[in-house]
Design a protein around this motif. Structure first.
Motif, PDB file in Angstrom:
ATOM      1  N   ASP A  68      11.374  32.224 -26.877  1.00  0.00           N
ATOM      2  CA  ASP A  68      10.625  31.629 -25.768  1.00  0.00           C
ATOM      3  C   ASP A  68       9.206  32.181 -25.721  1.00  0.00           C
ATOM      4  O   ASP A  68       8.248  31.435 -25.518  1.00  0.00           O
ATOM      5  CB  ASP A  68      11.316  31.899 -24.427  1.00  0.00           C
ATOM      6  N   ALA A  69       9.071  33.481 -25.897  1.00  0.00           N
ATOM      7  CA  ALA A  69       7.736  34.102 -25.883  1.00  0.00           C
ATOM      8  C   ALA A  69       6.947  33.704 -27.121  1.00  0.00           C
ATOM      9  O   ALA A  69       5.744  33.453 -27.047  1.00  0.00           O
ATOM     10  CB  ALA A  69       7.867  35.620 -25.810  1.00  0.00           C
ATOM     11  N   VAL A  70       7.610  33.625 -28.251  1.00  0.00           N
ATOM     12  CA  VAL A  70       6.945  33.312 -29.511  1.00  0.00           C
ATOM     13  C   VAL A  70       6.404  31.881 -29.516  1.00  0.00           C
ATOM     14  O   VAL A  70       5.301  31.620 -30.009  1.00  0.00           O
ATOM     15  CB  VAL A  70       7.894  33.530 -30.706  1.00  0.00           C
ATOM     16  N   LEU A  71       7.152  30.942 -28.976  1.00  0.00           N
ATOM     17  CA  LEU A  71       6.754  29.533 -29.061  1.00  0.00           C
ATOM     18  C   LEU A  71       5.565  29.150 -28.185  1.00  0.00           C
ATOM     19  O   LEU A  71       5.009  28.072 -28.350  1.00  0.00           O
ATOM     20  CB  LEU A  71       7.946  28.623 -28.727  1.00  0.00           C
ATOM     21  N   GLN A  72       5.152  30.037 -27.278  1.00  0.00           N
ATOM     22  CA  GLN A  72       3.988  29.738 -26.448  1.00  0.00           C
ATOM     23  C   GLN A  72       2.759  29.554 -27.327  1.00  0.00           C
ATOM     24  O   GLN A  72       2.386  30.450 -28.064  1.00  0.00           O
ATOM     25  CB  GLN A  72       3.747  30.852 -25.429  1.00  0.00           C
ATOM     26  N   GLY A  73       2.152  28.386 -27.286  1.00  0.00           N
ATOM     27  CA  GLY A  73       0.963  28.121 -28.076  1.00  0.00           C
ATOM     28  C   GLY A  73       1.242  27.711 -29.510  1.00  0.00           C
ATOM     29  O   GLY A  73       0.320  27.481 -30.288  1.00  0.00           O
ATOM     30  N   MET A  74       2.502  27.630 -29.885  1.00  0.00           N
ATOM     31  CA  MET A  74       2.871  27.228 -31.238  1.00  0.00           C
ATOM     32  C   MET A  74       3.226  25.732 -31.224  1.00  0.00           C
ATOM     33  O   MET A  74       3.464  25.153 -30.174  1.00  0.00           O
ATOM     34  CB  MET A  74       4.067  28.027 -31.749  1.00  0.00           C
ATOM     35  N   ARG A  75       3.294  25.140 -32.388  1.00  0.00           N
ATOM     36  CA  ARG A  75       3.562  23.709 -32.517  1.00  0.00           C
ATOM     37  C   ARG A  75       4.809  23.501 -33.374  1.00  0.00           C
ATOM     38  O   ARG A  75       4.788  23.774 -34.573  1.00  0.00           O
ATOM     39  CB  ARG A  75       2.353  23.054 -33.171  1.00  0.00           C
ATOM     40  N   VAL A  76       5.907  23.050 -32.750  1.00  0.00           N
ATOM     41  CA  VAL A  76       7.144  22.786 -33.487  1.00  0.00           C
ATOM     42  C   VAL A  76       6.943  21.524 -34.320  1.00  0.00           C
ATOM     43  O   VAL A  76       6.500  20.488 -33.810  1.00  0.00           O
ATOM     44  CB  VAL A  76       8.355  22.636 -32.541  1.00  0.00           C
ATOM     45  N   ILE A  77       7.253  21.619 -35.599  1.00  0.00           N
ATOM     46  CA  ILE A  77       7.042  20.522 -36.540  1.00  0.00           C
ATOM     47  C   ILE A  77       8.347  19.830 -36.889  1.00  0.00           C
ATOM     48  O   ILE A  77       8.394  18.616 -37.063  1.00  0.00           O
ATOM     49  CB  ILE A  77       6.367  21.052 -37.823  1.00  0.00           C
ATOM     50  N   ALA A  78       9.420  20.600 -37.023  1.00  0.00           N
ATOM     51  CA  ALA A  78      10.700  20.010 -37.417  1.00  0.00           C
ATOM     52  C   ALA A  78      11.847  20.807 -36.835  1.00  0.00           C
ATOM     53  O   ALA A  78      11.706  21.994 -36.550  1.00  0.00           O
ATOM     54  CB  ALA A  78      10.813  19.962 -38.944  1.00  0.00           C
ATOM     55  N   VAL A  79      12.969  20.121 -36.682  1.00  0.00           N
ATOM     56  CA  VAL A  79      14.204  20.733 -36.203  1.00  0.00           C
ATOM     57  C   VAL A  79      15.300  20.376 -37.193  1.00  0.00           C
ATOM     58  O   VAL A  79      15.407  19.223 -37.623  1.00  0.00           O
ATOM     59  CB  VAL A  79      14.589  20.195 -34.806  1.00  0.00           C
ATOM     60  N   GLY A  80      16.101  21.365 -37.565  1.00  0.00           N
ATOM     61  CA  GLY A  80      17.276  21.127 -38.388  1.00  0.00           C
ATOM     62  C   GLY A  80      18.479  21.665 -37.650  1.00  0.00           C
ATOM     63  O   GLY A  80      18.350  22.560 -36.820  1.00  0.00           O
ATOM     64  N   TYR A  81      19.650  21.117 -37.930  1.00  0.00           N
ATOM     65  CA  TYR A  81      20.844  21.624 -37.256  1.00  0.00           C
ATOM     66  C   TYR A  81      22.085  21.372 -38.096  1.00  0.00           C
ATOM     67  O   TYR A  81      22.101  20.530 -38.992  1.00  0.00           O
ATOM     68  CB  TYR A  81      21.002  20.994 -35.875  1.00  0.00           C
ATOM     69  N   ALA A  82      23.109  22.142 -37.794  1.00  0.00           N
ATOM     70  CA  ALA A  82      24.435  21.954 -38.372  1.00  0.00           C
ATOM     71  C   ALA A  82      25.431  22.139 -37.236  1.00  0.00           C
ATOM     72  O   ALA A  82      25.365  23.129 -36.507  1.00  0.00           O
ATOM     73  CB  ALA A  82      24.704  22.958 -39.479  1.00  0.00           C
ATOM     74  N   GLU A  83      26.309  21.186 -37.065  1.00  0.00           N
ATOM     75  CA  GLU A  83      27.317  21.271 -36.012  1.00  0.00           C
ATOM     76  C   GLU A  83      28.462  22.173 -36.446  1.00  0.00           C
ATOM     77  O   GLU A  83      28.726  22.323 -37.634  1.00  0.00           O
ATOM     78  CB  GLU A  83      27.856  19.878 -35.690  1.00  0.00           C
ATOM     79  N   GLY A  84      29.128  22.797 -35.468  1.00  0.00           N
ATOM     80  CA  GLY A  84      30.318  23.585 -35.739  1.00  0.00           C
ATOM     81  C   GLY A  84      30.195  25.023 -35.278  1.00  0.00           C
ATOM     82  O   GLY A  84      29.159  25.464 -34.810  1.00  0.00           O
ATOM     83  N   GLU A  85      31.278  25.746 -35.423  1.00  0.00           N
ATOM     84  CA  GLU A  85      31.360  27.127 -34.960  1.00  0.00           C
ATOM     85  C   GLU A  85      30.874  28.147 -35.990  1.00  0.00           C
ATOM     86  O   GLU A  85      30.649  29.309 -35.657  1.00  0.00           O
ATOM     87  CB  GLU A  85      32.801  27.462 -34.561  1.00  0.00           C
ATOM     88  N   GLU A  86      30.733  27.732 -37.235  1.00  0.00           N
ATOM     89  CA  GLU A  86      30.275  28.646 -38.289  1.00  0.00           C
ATOM     90  C   GLU A  86      28.905  29.211 -37.908  1.00  0.00           C
ATOM     91  O   GLU A  86      28.041  28.479 -37.459  1.00  0.00           O
ATOM     92  CB  GLU A  86      30.170  27.875 -39.617  1.00  0.00           C
TER      93      GLU A  86
END
Length: 148
Positions: A68-86
């Motif tokens: 949360d502190a790091v993302l201040q002023g940063m620009r998210v370009i992409a999101v990746g994800y994998a579903e599951g408990e692993e």
């Protein structure tokens, strides 16, 4: 973004447009050079991946996690994800720590609750976006085209 409400792990790829020195919780002041970063996180609570990533993408929020502190002023370009408990976030973090050119801004950053002994869950990639290839075939990547 059309993210699933399922539990799982996620990756945020973001850009820091200018050098920054940020206070990150108990880690204190951390230097973040301009360039690209990758954060590996888990979304095992209510709301799943959609809830957790959605929270990270909001500009107005109370800082709760390191990211949360790091993302201040940063620009998210992409999101990746994998579903599951692993615990893919740990598998990906260990893999990233072995990659040449991926540096940890501060030991433990983003991994304060990690039980797998990861060096961090946030990595600096430098001036070029490093392709996240072969991290896991089950990962879905969504580019935030409005941010490119």
């Amino acid at each position: 973004m059309n993210l699933p409400p399922a539990r799982g792990s996620y990756v945020l790829l973001f850009e820091n447009p200018a050098d920054a020195n940020l206070r990150v919780g108990k880690l204190g002041w951390v230097n973040f050079p301009a360039g690209y970063y990758v954060y590996f996180g888990s979304a095992k609570g209510s709301g799943g991946i959609r809830g957790r990533v959605g929270r990270h993408l909001r500009s107005e929020k109370k800082a709760h996690w390191h990211i949360d502190a790091v993302l201040q002023g940063m620009r998210v370009i992409a999101v990746g994800y994998a579903e599951g408990e692993e615990p893919y976030e740990c598998i990906w973090s260990r893999r990233a720590s072995e990659e040449r050119g991926w540096d940890v801004p501060a030991a433990g950053l983003g991994a304060s609750d990690c039980r797998a002994g990861c060096p961090a869950h946030l990595f600096f990639c430098g001036e070029k976006v490093i392709v996240l290839e072969d991290l896991d075939a089950r990962m879905t990547v969504m580019f935030l085209l409005s941010n490119l």
